[in-house]
Design an enzyme around this catalytic site. Structure first.
Site, PDB file in Angstrom:
ATOM      1  NE  ARG A  25      -1.937  -0.805   3.664  1.00  0.00           N
ATOM      2  CZ  ARG A  25      -2.363  -0.171   4.748  1.00  0.00           C
ATOM      3  NH1 ARG A  25      -3.590   0.296   4.817  1.00  0.00           N
ATOM      4  NH2 ARG A  25      -1.533   0.016   5.760  1.00  0.00           N
ATOM      5  CG  ASP A  79       4.747  -5.827  10.170  1.00  0.00           C
ATOM      6  OD1 ASP A  79       5.798  -6.135  10.755  1.00  0.00           O
ATOM      7  OD2 ASP A  79       3.961  -6.663   9.686  1.00  0.00           O
ATOM      8  CB  SER A 139       6.687  -6.447   7.440  1.00  0.00           C
ATOM      9  OG  SER A 139       5.958  -5.256   7.599  1.00  0.00           O
TER      10      SER A 139
END
Ligand code: ADP
Ligand code: MG
Length: 894
Positions: A524, A639, A585
């Site tokens: 994203r 993350d 991540s």
């Protein structure tokens, strides 16, 4: 007058509907823990939890205690669907003095019957003295049963009054008496009421019978209820046969308005007035009496037998059920009716005969109709509680009314169809009565026990004890220390990576930021605005095709820049140069907030030329290649860190981040002085634990099961991320699938036949666990899932599937808790506190959507780390918000 009498015996349809409703209400009352004691319909649990499936096999001994007999049977089942059991039996007379003597003498007598029976029936296949011989005990008295083989006598009836038995466990008493006879190979395995036998005899292969109606002298019914509804029994999973004792329906007055004056007279003359009101309308013990009273009343009104002496009708019991049956069943005029009445000593004319037949048929028809009301109550109740739109079920039927009255079956069938149109009941005649049924009960109990042992063998290694979890916690703590130590870091399985994030937010952060989120399910790009009014965001999801995930690093980062450009165009912000936080991540060796070397790819990424490189630099290089000059990358973060930071914005105590989604990982605020891998002793730094790799050095080998090893071997990174592979969404479904394969192979599920689909890797998704484990028994969901996998699942398969899922998800939650316990305990010690109060920011779909995961995690954590109060906050969009906050905190700290 005749018409009026007939009308009073005929109950209108709407009244039948109301009665059905009352019956359901009373059944619920009997099942509920609070109201059970006052309930008229007792709904007694039988602890019989399955019907025969046809595979039952072996020799079974049955002892049936009857009014003045002891019956002994030896039943041999051949595992052939129970179509042709072999039965040998012997009946012993029970002397009167024994039924009134001492309890011990009664059981000694029964044991002697067994002993004598066995001595006479030894044959080559039953005679081997080593073979255990299970015994089923049919004991038709009211008992408080707490297990299939544990039942305290509440009270004697049927003329029995032996001393010293009430309040005792009758199974125990029989077993002791049997042991005295030196029959130590005989085990009393099950005790049951006689109605249960009917249900069991009617079940054959592929055709379980789940309701039994006994329409005899008395009337009763039992059926397979959802076990969790039987609140008076401990059992909560699966089904249990419930003995309704529906004969007492109406004892609270519910049936008063359908009682005729004849019924009232019958009740008043009975030995238990006001009791068993339903039974007195339908039991063959009473039907002759109802007719007798109707005839007396009609004669008094001069509607029949005018001018005839009816004195003979005044005698109780003179009009027997056989008389009523003969009269009702006769189709050829009134000759038979006349003969019956003449035998009784009456001299009826032609018209009397016709009217008597009408009355008899009305009484019989009503009895059949009322049975149908009871049956339809049970049918609808079963349909509803099984969450079905329609129910198909087999109903075993037995008793004098059923076999004797030629219209009984037709009425039972048609009226119940009318009252419960959603249910389709197939009536089956019961064979050989309760004796064979008792053998079946015993056989089923043994089959279930054997199956349970095998299931426990399969699932046992996945069930962790408290000591196992403490050991995992201690190992995690040890690996953490090793990961933090400068010299031990290289060989620790938990890498404990410094993040260069030294402060959690304090709520004063402001500004606009760009954020990237790579490494979750979706890639994203976001814009995050942190203002006094709060945080607002806009984002786009972009797909990263597998070809790019597993292609070259250049292609991957070029693609990322393309997505950023697309996003900025869409947001009309091509000209702005905002600080960018990059949530990445994957495990990185971070050397600064904006400098991070990729240690290894995980979660399906393998893009070449990236491992060992500075990820921020790779991004900047791509921007240069794409001539995008407006990027200002200020921070790269994991993350977990983003999750901690985003929750920290609202709760300053949030100093731990946890992810349980596709993968699992955690971070927390560690004292700088403990971080051997970074210079400086002041303050704290967030440590990205990378705990998914815990155990990669072999320290968890004792926890891994066969299933875990198979799952690990089929991943793209065998031997890596071993802790993660026990816990996270990417793997739990596959672990379940591996267990199902083994269970099927062992013939414990799906009749030993896996579908081709079940053999497909990763076909069993982790989200299935969530649907299967929701509260109650979500049978419809389970069926849908299994149908999707082309599996025809029995009810027991569904139960086992749920147990497998529960075992796997519970273990995952407990292991996660053991890891967290190590973290919070370390933080508490770091700070020299007796009690630590701390919050965890959590993200990940498994944690958020699984119905029990979070509860099990928190409960286990409380247990393993009692000196820590740990609160959990769900992070909302931690990766986006967190990235912006890291960038903001960094600029504030600077
Ligand atoms: P990520 O960890 O990749 O950022 P998520 O937190 O959304 O993404 O987790 C995705 C994982 O969650 C998937 O691998 C899937 O196995 C699991 N999952 C998806 N839906 C459910 C559900 N309803 N219950 C439990 N797990 C689920
Ligand atoms: Mg995520």
């Amino acid at each position: 007058q005749i018409q009026r009498a007939l009308r009073s015996l005929c109950i209108p349809l709407e009244r039948l509907h109301i009665m059905k409703g009352h019956m359901i209400q009373d059944m619920c009352k009997g099942l509920s823990r609070q109201t059970h004691a006052q309930a008229k319909v007792r709904m007694l649990p039988t602890y019989l939890c399955s019907t025969p499936n046809g595979t039952e096999k072996g020799n079974f001994l049955v002892v049936e205690l009857c009014q003045n007999q002891v019956r002994t049977l030896l039943v041999t089942l051949f595992g052939d669907g129970n179509v042709s059991p072999q039965i040998v039996y012997k009946i012993f007379d029970l002397p009167d003095d024994i039924t009134h003597g001492e309890g011990e003498a009664l059981f000694d007598f029964i044991a002697q019957c067994v002993s004598q029976f066995l001595a006479e029936t030894t044959s080559p296949d039953t005679g081997s003295s080593e073979e255990r011989l299970p015994l089923g005990f049919v004991f038709p008295f009211t008992c408080k049963q707490t297990q299939l083989d544990k039942a305290e006598l509440i009270s004697w009836s049927k003329g029995f009054s032996c001393s010293g038995v009430v309040g005792k466990d009758v199974v125990q008493m029989l077993q002791s008496a049997i042991n005295k006879q030196e029959l130590s190979r005989v085990d009393v395995v099950a005790l049951m009421n006689d109605t249960v036998g009917t249900l069991m005899t009617c079940s054959t292969e592929g055709r379980p019978c789940e309701i039994a109606v006994v329409a005899d002298k008395g009337s009763n019914c039992c059926f397979m209820a959802e076990a969790y509804l039987v609140e008076t029994a401990e059992e909560t999973s699966g089904r249990m046969c419930v003995n309704t004792e529906w004969g007492c329906f109406g004892d609270d007055g519910t049936l008063n308005d359908i009682f005729t004056p004849y019924d009232v007279s019958v009740d008043e003359e009975s030995c238990n007035p006001g009791k068993k009101r339903f039974e007195k309308l339908v039991g063959t013990l009473y039907l002759g009496e109802i007719v007798r009273h109707a005839l007396i009343a009609l004669a008094a009104e001069k509607a029949i037998f005018t001018g005839i002496d009816i004195a003979v009708l005044k005698e109780k019991g003179v009009f027997t059920i056989q008389h009523v049956l003969d009269i009702s069943n006769n189709e050829d005029g009134t000759t038979v009716v006349k003969r019956v009445l003449e035998v009784l000593g009456l001299q009826p004319n032609e018209r009397d005969c016709g009217r008597v037949q009408q009355i008899c048929r009305a009484v019989m028809g009503r009895a059949a109709t009322l049975h149908a009301v009871g049956l339809s109550a049970i049918l609808s109740y079963m349909c509803q509680t099984r969450d079905l739109e329609s129910l198909m079920v087999n109903v075993g039927v037995e008793g004098e009314l059923y076999t004797g009255y030629n219209r009984f079956e037709e009425i039972l069938q048609s009226v119940s169809r009318l009252l419960s149109p959603e249910c389709m009941a197939t009536l089956l005649p019961s064979r050989d009565g309760s004796g064979r049924g008792a053998a079946m009960v015993t056989a089923v109990a043994l089959r279930l026990a054997a199956q349970r042992r095998m299931v426990n063998e399969v699932l046992g290694p996945l069930r962790l004890t408290r000591a196992d979890l403490e050991k995992v916690q201690a190992l995690m703590r040890q690996e953490m220390e090793r990961g933090l130590g400068k010299s031990t870091n290289a060989t620790a399985s938990v890498r404990m990576l410094p993040t260069y994030v030294t402060h959690t937010p304090d709520g004063t952060e402001r500004g606009d930021f760009l954020a990237l989120d790579l490494g979750g399910t979706n890639f994203r790009v976001l814009v995050v605005r942190v203002t006094e009014q709060g945080i607002s965001m806009a984002s786009e999801i972009y797909v990263i095709p597998v070809a790019i995930m597993q292609g070259t690093g250049e292609k991957l980062f070029d693609h990322i820049i393309d997505c950023i450009i697309d996003f900025q165009k869409k947001q009309n912000m091509m000209t702005q140069k905002l600080p960018l936080g990059f949530t990445f991540s994957f495990p990185c060796q971070q050397v600064g907030l904006d400098k991070a070397l990729l240690l290894t790819w995980t979660k399906g990424f393998t893009a070449s030329g990236c491992v060992g490189q500075d990820v921020v630099q790779l991004l900047r290089d791509a921007a240069r290649r794409k001539q995008h000059t407006g990027l200002q990358v200020v921070a790269l973060l994991n993350d977990t860190v983003g999750t901690m930071m985003s929750c920290g914005y609202d709760d300053p105590k949030c100093e731990i981040g946890l992810i349980v989604g596709t993968g699992t990982n955690a971070c927390y605020m560690e004292e700088m002085k403990n971080v051997g891998t970074v210079e400086g002793d002041e303050g704290r730094m967030c440590i990205n634990m990378e705990w998914g790799a815990f155990g990669d050095n072999g320290c968890l080998d004792h926890i891994f099961t066969h299933f875990d090893r198979v799952v690990d071997e089929t991943t793209i990174n065998p031997g890596k991320q071993r802790f993660e592979k026990l816990i996270s969404g990417m793997y739990l479904g596959e672990i379940v699938r591996q267990i199902l394969l083994v269970m099927t192979e062992k013939q414990l599920m799906f009749q030993g036949k896996p579908s081709p689909k079940l053999l497909t890797r990763n076909i069993f998704q982790t989200k299935f666990l969530s649907s299967i484990e929701v509260n109650g028994l979500a049978l419809r969901q389970i069926r849908t899932i299994l149908n999707e996998l082309d599996l025809e699942a029995s009810f027991e398969d569904s139960l086992l599937l749920r147990e497998v899922c529960q075992t796997v998800s519970l273990r995952a939650a407990q292991l996660c808790a053991a890891g967290l316990a190590a973290v919070v305990e370390k933080m508490r010690e770091n700070r020299g506190l007796d009690q630590l109060s701390v919050s965890v920011g959590v993200d990940g779909t498994l944690y958020k959507l699984h119905p029990c995961f979070s509860k099990n995690l928190q409960k286990t954590l409380k247990d393993l780390a009692p000196n820590c109060d740990v609160a959990f906050h769900l992070s909302e969009d931690g990766s986006g918000k967190g990235a912006a906050l890291v960038a903001a905190v960094a600029s504030r700290a600077a």
